[in-house]
Design an enzyme around this catalytic site. Structure first.
Site, PDB file in Angstrom:
ATOM      1  N   GLN A   1      -2.398  -5.316  -7.204  1.00  0.00           N
ATOM      2  CA  GLN A   1      -2.938  -4.091  -6.623  1.00  0.00           C
ATOM      3  C   GLN A   1      -3.827  -4.430  -5.436  1.00  0.00           C
ATOM      4  OE1 GLN A   1      -3.704  -0.919  -9.084  1.00  0.00           O
ATOM      5  NE2 GLN A   1      -4.371   0.319  -7.375  1.00  0.00           N
ATOM      6  N   PHE A   2      -3.225  -4.474  -4.253  1.00  0.00           N
ATOM      7  CA  PHE A   2      -3.973  -4.860  -3.058  1.00  0.00           C
ATOM      8  C   PHE A   2      -5.057  -3.858  -2.715  1.00  0.00           C
ATOM      9  CE2 PHE A   2      -1.012  -1.975  -1.066  1.00  0.00           C
ATOM     10  CZ  PHE A   2      -1.688  -1.480   0.032  1.00  0.00           C
ATOM     11  N   THR A   3      -4.959  -2.619  -3.189  1.00  0.00           N
ATOM     12  CA  THR A   3      -5.958  -1.611  -2.842  1.00  0.00           C
ATOM     13  C   THR A   3      -7.328  -1.916  -3.448  1.00  0.00           C
ATOM     14  OG1 THR A   3      -5.292  -0.168  -4.666  1.00  0.00           O
ATOM     15  CG2 THR A   3      -4.227   0.198  -2.530  1.00  0.00           C
TER      16      THR A   3
END
Length: 145
Positions: free
Chosen positions: A78-80
């Protein structure tokens, strides 16, 4: 490196209508990789996640880690989580690791978990995923190294 861990009764991840990862009781781990992260941080985060005592013992107190509770892991990239949300109305992603490095460290983290003997399912790095969760508690914790 960031792990948003959620104590789960069950969790799954689906890509293009196909379930590719699924667990019963355990932890859903949303994993974010930041610039400057390395294998040492991945190992340390793995130790923290696996050792974190958020499962109930016989007296109902959070004294057991996921392994002691007999749980599994579902690790989803989850890069966010690395987003900068301090200003404006739109997140910035300059703090996230480059995709190739992030994928390498994501895979390394998953390998560290599996080496510890815990059942570990995954999502698919950089895919459009649908994640389902029955959060137990709810209990959600942010771990960062």
């Amino acid at each position: 490196m960031i792990a948003l861990i959620q104590r789960a009764l069950s969790a799954s991840v689906t890509v293009a209508g196909e379930t590719i990862g699924e667990i019963g009781p355990g932890l859903l781990i949303l994993l974010g990789v930041e610039k400057g992260d390395d294998q040492q941080k991945a190992q340390r985060l793995c130790e923290r996640v696996l050792g974190y005592r958020i499962f109930s013992d016989d007296q109902g107190k959070m004294n057991l880690n996921v392994q002691q509770a007999g749980g599994s892991l579902l690790v989803v990239s989850q890069f966010t989580l690395a987003a900068d949300t301090q200003k404006g109305m739109r997140p910035g992603f300059s703090g996230g690791a480059e995709p190739a490095e992030a994928e390498r460290l994501y895979d390394y983290f998953v390998g560290c978990c599996r080496e510890k003997g815990i059942k570990t399912d995954t999502g698919r790095f950089a895919a459009d995923m649908q994640v389902a969760l029955v959060n137990d508690g709810p209990a959600t914790f942010w771990l960062q190294v």
